[in-house]
Design a protein around this motif. Structure first.
Motif, PDB file in Angstrom:
ATOM      1  N   MET A   1       0.815  -1.204   0.000  1.00  0.00           N
ATOM      2  CA  MET A   1       0.000   0.000   0.000  1.00  0.00           C
ATOM      3  C   MET A   1       0.853   1.261   0.000  1.00  0.00           C
ATOM      4  O   MET A   1       0.462   2.288  -0.537  1.00  0.00           O
ATOM      5  N   GLU A   2       2.030   1.179   0.623  1.00  0.00           N
ATOM      6  CA  GLU A   2       2.925   2.338   0.636  1.00  0.00           C
ATOM      7  C   GLU A   2       3.258   2.749  -0.791  1.00  0.00           C
ATOM      8  O   GLU A   2       3.118   3.907  -1.174  1.00  0.00           O
ATOM      9  N   SER A   3       3.703   1.739  -1.584  1.00  0.00           N
ATOM     10  CA  SER A   3       4.046   2.046  -2.976  1.00  0.00           C
ATOM     11  C   SER A   3       2.815   2.543  -3.719  1.00  0.00           C
ATOM     12  O   SER A   3       2.873   3.496  -4.482  1.00  0.00           O
ATOM     13  N   TYR A   4       1.699   1.846  -3.491  1.00  0.00           N
ATOM     14  CA  TYR A   4       0.512   2.218  -4.243  1.00  0.00           C
ATOM     15  C   TYR A   4       0.099   3.664  -3.986  1.00  0.00           C
ATOM     16  O   TYR A   4      -0.137   4.436  -4.902  1.00  0.00           O
ATOM     17  N   TYR A   5       0.043   4.005  -2.717  1.00  0.00           N
ATOM     18  CA  TYR A   5      -0.471   5.343  -2.397  1.00  0.00           C
ATOM     19  C   TYR A   5       0.498   6.425  -2.859  1.00  0.00           C
ATOM     20  O   TYR A   5       0.099   7.498  -3.298  1.00  0.00           O
ATOM     21  N   GLN A   6       1.766   6.121  -2.784  1.00  0.00           N
ATOM     22  CA  GLN A   6       2.741   7.105  -3.242  1.00  0.00           C
ATOM     23  C   GLN A   6       2.636   7.314  -4.758  1.00  0.00           C
ATOM     24  O   GLN A   6       2.621   8.441  -5.247  1.00  0.00           O
ATOM     25  N   GLU A   7       2.508   6.205  -5.487  1.00  0.00           N
ATOM     26  CA  GLU A   7       2.435   6.313  -6.945  1.00  0.00           C
ATOM     27  C   GLU A   7       1.115   6.936  -7.389  1.00  0.00           C
ATOM     28  O   GLU A   7       1.078   7.835  -8.230  1.00  0.00           O
ATOM     29  N   ALA A   8       0.028   6.446  -6.808  1.00  0.00           N
ATOM     30  CA  ALA A   8      -1.291   6.987  -7.171  1.00  0.00           C
ATOM     31  C   ALA A   8      -1.360   8.466  -6.811  1.00  0.00           C
ATOM     32  O   ALA A   8      -1.998   9.264  -7.490  1.00  0.00           O
TER      33      ALA A   8
ATOM     34  N   ARG B   1      -8.222  10.604 -11.166  1.00  0.00           N
ATOM     35  CA  ARG B   1      -8.706   9.234 -11.032  1.00  0.00           C
ATOM     36  C   ARG B   1      -7.558   8.257 -10.865  1.00  0.00           C
ATOM     37  O   ARG B   1      -6.611   8.282 -11.647  1.00  0.00           O
ATOM     38  N   CYS B   2      -7.651   7.407  -9.860  1.00  0.00           N
ATOM     39  CA  CYS B   2      -6.608   6.417  -9.605  1.00  0.00           C
ATOM     40  C   CYS B   2      -7.199   5.025  -9.745  1.00  0.00           C
ATOM     41  O   CYS B   2      -8.021   4.622  -8.929  1.00  0.00           O
ATOM     42  N   THR B   3      -6.777   4.316 -10.763  1.00  0.00           N
ATOM     43  CA  THR B   3      -7.367   3.017 -11.060  1.00  0.00           C
ATOM     44  C   THR B   3      -6.326   1.930 -10.925  1.00  0.00           C
ATOM     45  O   THR B   3      -5.196   2.087 -11.396  1.00  0.00           O
ATOM     46  N   LEU B   4      -6.705   0.841 -10.284  1.00  0.00           N
ATOM     47  CA  LEU B   4      -5.788  -0.286 -10.171  1.00  0.00           C
ATOM     48  C   LEU B   4      -6.402  -1.472 -10.907  1.00  0.00           C
ATOM     49  O   LEU B   4      -7.556  -1.823 -10.669  1.00  0.00           O
ATOM     50  N   PHE B   5      -5.641  -2.067 -11.828  1.00  0.00           N
ATOM     51  CA  PHE B   5      -6.092  -3.284 -12.515  1.00  0.00           C
ATOM     52  C   PHE B   5      -5.543  -4.475 -11.759  1.00  0.00           C
ATOM     53  O   PHE B   5      -4.333  -4.670 -11.708  1.00  0.00           O
ATOM     54  N   TYR B   6      -6.423  -5.280 -11.228  1.00  0.00           N
ATOM     55  CA  TYR B   6      -5.965  -6.443 -10.470  1.00  0.00           C
ATOM     56  C   TYR B   6      -6.041  -7.703 -11.314  1.00  0.00           C
ATOM     57  O   TYR B   6      -6.989  -7.891 -12.074  1.00  0.00           O
ATOM     58  N   SER B   7      -5.046  -8.577 -11.193  1.00  0.00           N
ATOM     59  CA  SER B   7      -5.220  -9.949 -11.668  1.00  0.00           C
ATOM     60  C   SER B   7      -4.446 -10.870 -10.740  1.00  0.00           C
ATOM     61  O   SER B   7      -3.485 -10.450 -10.102  1.00  0.00           O
ATOM     62  N   GLY B   8      -4.886 -12.116 -10.682  1.00  0.00           N
ATOM     63  CA  GLY B   8      -4.264 -13.075  -9.772  1.00  0.00           C
ATOM     64  C   GLY B   8      -2.772 -13.202 -10.026  1.00  0.00           C
ATOM     65  O   GLY B   8      -1.978 -13.403  -9.108  1.00  0.00           O
ATOM     66  N   GLN B   9      -2.400 -13.069 -11.290  1.00  0.00           N
ATOM     67  CA  GLN B   9      -0.997 -13.203 -11.651  1.00  0.00           C
ATOM     68  C   GLN B   9      -0.121 -12.150 -10.958  1.00  0.00           C
ATOM     69  O   GLN B   9       1.033 -12.405 -10.627  1.00  0.00           O
ATOM     70  N   ASP B  10      -0.705 -10.962 -10.732  1.00  0.00           N
ATOM     71  CA  ASP B  10       0.058  -9.899 -10.061  1.00  0.00           C
ATOM     72  C   ASP B  10       0.533 -10.354  -8.690  1.00  0.00           C
ATOM     73  O   ASP B  10       1.644 -10.056  -8.267  1.00  0.00           O
ATOM     74  N   VAL B  11      -0.326 -11.076  -7.985  1.00  0.00           N
ATOM     75  CA  VAL B  11       0.040 -11.542  -6.651  1.00  0.00           C
ATOM     76  C   VAL B  11       1.211 -12.509  -6.763  1.00  0.00           C
ATOM     77  O   VAL B  11       2.202 -12.401  -6.037  1.00  0.00           O
ATOM     78  N   ARG B  12       1.112 -13.427  -7.723  1.00  0.00           N
ATOM     79  CA  ARG B  12       2.177 -14.429  -7.865  1.00  0.00           C
ATOM     80  C   ARG B  12       3.505 -13.765  -8.234  1.00  0.00           C
ATOM     81  O   ARG B  12       4.552 -14.099  -7.698  1.00  0.00           O
ATOM     82  N   ILE B  13       3.452 -12.801  -9.146  1.00  0.00           N
ATOM     83  CA  ILE B  13       4.696 -12.127  -9.540  1.00  0.00           C
ATOM     84  C   ILE B  13       5.324 -11.401  -8.352  1.00  0.00           C
ATOM     85  O   ILE B  13       6.522 -11.488  -8.103  1.00  0.00           O
ATOM     86  N   ASN B  14       4.491 -10.717  -7.576  1.00  0.00           N
ATOM     87  CA  ASN B  14       5.004 -10.016  -6.403  1.00  0.00           C
ATOM     88  C   ASN B  14       5.631 -10.978  -5.399  1.00  0.00           C
ATOM     89  O   ASN B  14       6.681 -10.691  -4.828  1.00  0.00           O
ATOM     90  N   GLN B  15       4.940 -12.120  -5.205  1.00  0.00           N
ATOM     91  CA  GLN B  15       5.470 -13.096  -4.263  1.00  0.00           C
ATOM     92  C   GLN B  15       6.840 -13.583  -4.723  1.00  0.00           C
ATOM     93  O   GLN B  15       7.785 -13.667  -3.950  1.00  0.00           O
ATOM     94  N   PHE B  16       6.924 -13.843  -6.000  1.00  0.00           N
ATOM     95  CA  PHE B  16       8.181 -14.306  -6.566  1.00  0.00           C
ATOM     96  C   PHE B  16       9.284 -13.265  -6.356  1.00  0.00           C
ATOM     97  O   PHE B  16      10.388 -13.577  -5.952  1.00  0.00           O
ATOM     98  N   MET B  17       8.927 -12.012  -6.592  1.00  0.00           N
ATOM     99  CA  MET B  17       9.941 -10.958  -6.452  1.00  0.00           C
ATOM    100  C   MET B  17      10.376 -10.805  -5.007  1.00  0.00           C
ATOM    101  O   MET B  17      11.547 -10.553  -4.732  1.00  0.00           O
ATOM    102  N   LEU B  18       9.441 -10.947  -4.085  1.00  0.00           N
ATOM    103  CA  LEU B  18       9.814 -10.836  -2.676  1.00  0.00           C
ATOM    104  C   LEU B  18      10.797 -11.936  -2.302  1.00  0.00           C
ATOM    105  O   LEU B  18      11.806 -11.698  -1.646  1.00  0.00           O
ATOM    106  N   GLN B  19      10.464 -13.161  -2.747  1.00  0.00           N
ATOM    107  CA  GLN B  19      11.303 -14.282  -2.336  1.00  0.00           C
ATOM    108  C   GLN B  19      12.659 -14.293  -3.030  1.00  0.00           C
ATOM    109  O   GLN B  19      13.655 -14.716  -2.463  1.00  0.00           O
ATOM    110  N   ASN B  20      12.692 -13.827  -4.256  1.00  0.00           N
ATOM    111  CA  ASN B  20      13.947 -13.903  -5.002  1.00  0.00           C
ATOM    112  C   ASN B  20      14.622 -12.563  -5.196  1.00  0.00           C
ATOM    113  O   ASN B  20      15.700 -12.496  -5.755  1.00  0.00           O
TER     114      ASN B  20
END
Ligand code: ADP
Ligand code: MG
Length: 727
Positions: A308-315, A326-345
């Motif tokens: 949320m920190e990144s989101y609110y700063q960028e938005a 207007r601040c719009t966020l496009f969500y998809s399940g894949q976004d969660v997986r990519i983020n998880q991957f980036m956190l771990q690696n």
């Protein structure tokens, strides 16, 4: 001069915003201050104003060259002597600037933290009277912040080495408890006056969408935001490239920005955006902190960010001018997986031990989870954000996707009558965009040229949003009151069924969002907009573009959109009246007042000269200009060319890519082809002959899309036909 006098004189404002006065007073009375205020709240003024009133030079420490440039431009425009010292200067320029500074030429000097401890700079600082040191983006000093800059740690060493340590101010938008105490401790602020205004940005409309096809959803949003500019954030470089290419292929001029580009490319992109040569910036989060552009009307997240920190700063980069955004966020399940991957690696922080690393990972995953919840909550999104940052908030804000999601069945008979009448009165020869313009009382050239502003229906739906009229039109189409021509013009006509509404008194109902629509919710300061305003506003914008172009500064540095709107609302006739408009200070009134007043007076004259030939039709490029404009090395998207043309002409002419491609289509150089992904414009035989190439590319998600490129022959051809294209 007292502080209110200076506020009006230099900045053109009548009153302080929340928090500003306390910080200004603190500094003026010799106290250190620490201001935590959201992006766009007006932190710069908190140190710039006291800097003018105190004796001596104020140093402003700022992390990014672009930030410094922007603020120095703005100060100079306001008649304040300011300069920056950073690595963008050559050694010679740097020496010269220092020399002038020593002679007290500048009241405010922006300096990069890396410079502070150099021999030359210290020598300078020890021999002049320093009034104040202001540290902008102060969170950079903390390792807990997102933008840690080790060179910020040197600030303390610098101030400790001064013969007299002047008063200090620190400012930031993002500060958790931990970062706050770091700032005070590491900068050695002495018992500072602290101001922390709320995090709320009431002019921002928040929403989450879960589109199946993100790109179409993006096009739809951009279509609704024509003439406005904004940022599209993507999580990877590859997505940035893909989205940017596809937008350009669709005729929407977009620039790209990510860490994989050269410094030069990044700088060019950034300037294209700042100077309004392109309206859309597609970027990774590398594009950010340096962006003070005030007229960003939308921020779209193509992917969900990691927290949320990144989101609110960028938005939060939207709507700094206080206008609705207007601040719009496009969500998809894949976004969660990519983020998880980036956190771990991702950041394998060598310096941390195993246990700390595990702890940080756990904390990051927790943050990611909270970000994901944001995308799924049905509760007020603003409340969710504010509570996340530890503020209390009511459960209903009336200006977010959740609060406005409610639809209700609405009687649209009256609207439908007007829409159908409009189609009839204008002779069944226009498409949806034009009809909407007429109904809303818009002021584009074609309306005046065809005399459509004389129709009885002109402006009859001026209180409706464009979206609503479009939705109603689609509804009428879907229910066969309206027909659409099958060619590319998509001209709307009436069907026999339309008579039921026009003549037989049938009523019509459809589901529409409840009355709290974002586009209707204007901030208090915004001026009312009517048909006259749009036309004058456009004119003032052109004037501003010319002035900015001539001086090589971004347009918003001359006057913000909000200020131009203020002029449209007040219609000042004298310089005195002009200065009553918020954002017009004495210096700007003196510099530009005459030209703006003249433009306003002409527009307001009772009998404007009838149907003068629009300037665009006289538009001609010299041979030399043409030579300069052509990209020789490789074929480019058409928007590259239109962008260059815009820069040559100071952005005053609308040579849009859409206009060019529509013309090519009419002339038969492009043709429409139906593909699985929708309609595509591709080069026809004659188009290929003049050098248009249609290439196939594959997107990250494996989709095949096409893009049209123009080689130097095609570019030459377009430049030679520019007069025709623009008429
Ligand atoms: P921040 O650094 O807090 O993100 P800025 O200093 O860039 O914000 O200011 C954001 C915008 O607010 C600027 O366009 C600025 O001119 C405007 N602004 C600042 N103070 C006032 C004020 N008192 N009244 C009206 N507008 C203001
Ligand atoms: Mg700032």
């Amino acid at each position: 001069m007292d502080k209110l006098g200076a506020l009006k004189q230099y900045f053109g404002y009548d009153s302080f915003r929340n928090g500003q006065e306390t910080l200004v007073d603190g500094l003026l009375s010799g106290r250190d201050v620490f201001g935590v205020m959201p992006t766009g709240a007006g932190k710069s003024l908190c140190f710039q104003l006291p800097a003018l009133m105190l004796e001596g030079i104020t140093l402003v420490i700022s992390p990014l060259i672009s930030l410094m440039k922007d603020q120095v431009y703005s100060l100079n425009q306001a008649g304040i002597r300011a300069a920056y010292l950073n690595s963008s200067l050559t050694q010679g320029q740097y020496r010269l600037a220092l020399e002038r500074a020593r002679e007290y030429t500048y009241k405010i000097i922006y300096v990069a933290p890396e410079r502070l401890l150099t021999e030359e700079f210290q020598e300078f600082a020890r021999h002049v009277k320093l009034a104040m040191i202001a540290v902008d983006e102060a969170h950079c000093v903390s390792q807990w912040g997102q933008d840690f800059r080790p060179s910020y740690l040197k600030i303390r060493e610098f101030t400790d080495g001064l013969p007299v340590r002047p008063v200090m101010g620190a400012f930031t938008a993002t500060a958790t408890e931990q970062v706050r105490s770091d700032v005070v401790r590491l900068l050695n602020l002495r018992d500072p006056v602290q101001v922390s205004t709320g995090f709320d940005r009431s002019n921002l409309y928040f929403e989450v969408q879960k589109p199946r096809d993100k790109f179409s959803a993006l096009l739809k949003l951009l279509n609704e935001a024509r003439e406005q500019c904004g940022i599209v954030y993507c999580s990877t470089r590859k997505t940035v490239e893909e989205v940017c290419d596809r937008l350009n292929a669709e005729g929407i001029p977009a620039a790209r920005y990510h860490a994989g580009l050269s410094d030069r490319e990044r700088r060019e992109s950034q300037e294209d955006f700042l100077f309004d040569r392109v309206s859309v910036m597609v970027a990774t989060n590398a594009f950010g902190m340096g962006i003070d552009k005030s007229n960003v009307s939308f921020v779209i997240h193509y992917n969900m960010p990691k927290d949320m920190e990144s989101y609110y700063q960028e938005a939060g980069r939207a709507g700094r001018d206080g206008e609705p955004a207007r601040c719009t966020l496009f969500y998809s399940g894949q976004d969660v997986r990519i983020n998880q991957f980036m956190l771990q690696n991702g950041r394998d922080n060598e310096e941390l031990d195993e246990a700390t690393r595990a702890l940080i990972l756990q904390r990051d995953e927790e943050r990611l989870k909270k970000m994901t919840f944001y995308c799924f909550t049905d509760d007020c999104l603003r409340a969710y954000i504010l509570r996340y940052f530890g503020e209390s908030a009511p459960g209903y804000c009336g200006n977010c996707g959740s609060c406005c999601a409610d639809t209700e069945e609405t009687d649209i008979t009256e609207d439908a009558r007007k829409i159908l009448a409009c189609i009839q009165q204008s002779g069944e020869r226009f498409g949806a965009a034009m009809l909407t313009e007429i109904l809303r009382g818009g002021g584009n050239d074609r309306i005046y040229r065809y005399g459509l502003d004389a129709l009885p229906v002109y402006g009859s739906l001026s209180r409706r949003t464009e979206q609503q009229i479009r939705a109603e039109l689609r509804y009428l189409e879907g229910n066969e009151y309206v027909s659409t021509s099958q060619d590319e013009y998509r001209v709307l006509g009436l069907t026999g069924k339309a008579e039921e509404i026009l003549l037989r008194g049938e009523t019509l109902r459809m589901r529409l969002p409840k009355e709290t629509q974002p586009a209707l919710k204007k901030s208090k300061a915004a001026a009312p907009q009517g048909p006259v305003d749009t036309r004058l506003f456009e004119r003032l914008k052109k004037l501003r573009a010319k002035i900015a172009g001539a001086q090589g500064v971004p347009a918003y540095v001359v006057f913000s959109d909000a200020t131009l709107r203020g002029m449209c609302a007040r219609l000042p006739r004298t310089r005195q009246e002009l200065m009553e408009v918020s954002g017009v200070g004495a210096e700007k009134a003196a510099r530009y007042g005459e030209r703006f007043l003249a433009a306003i007076a002409e527009e307001e004259a009772p009998n404007p000269a009838p149907a003068a030939i629009p300037e665009e039709e006289k538009f001609q490029l010299s041979e030399e200009q043409k030579e300069q404009l052509i990209f020789l090395d490789e074929p480019v998207p058409v928007s590259f060319l239109t962008k260059k043309i815009a820069s040559v002409t100071g952005g005053a002419y609308k040579v849009s890519a859409v206009r060019v491609t529509n013309w090519l289509l009419r002339q038969g150089y492009l043709m429409e082809q139906h593909t699985a992904g929708g309609k595509m414009r591709v080069a026809s035989d004659s188009g290929r002959k003049i050098g248009i190439l249609t290439e196939e590319r594959e997107s990250e998600s494996g989709e095949v899309y096409r893009i049209n490129l123009y080689d130097s022959t095609a570019q030459r051809f377009l430049l030679d036909h520019l007069g025709e294209i623009l008429s």
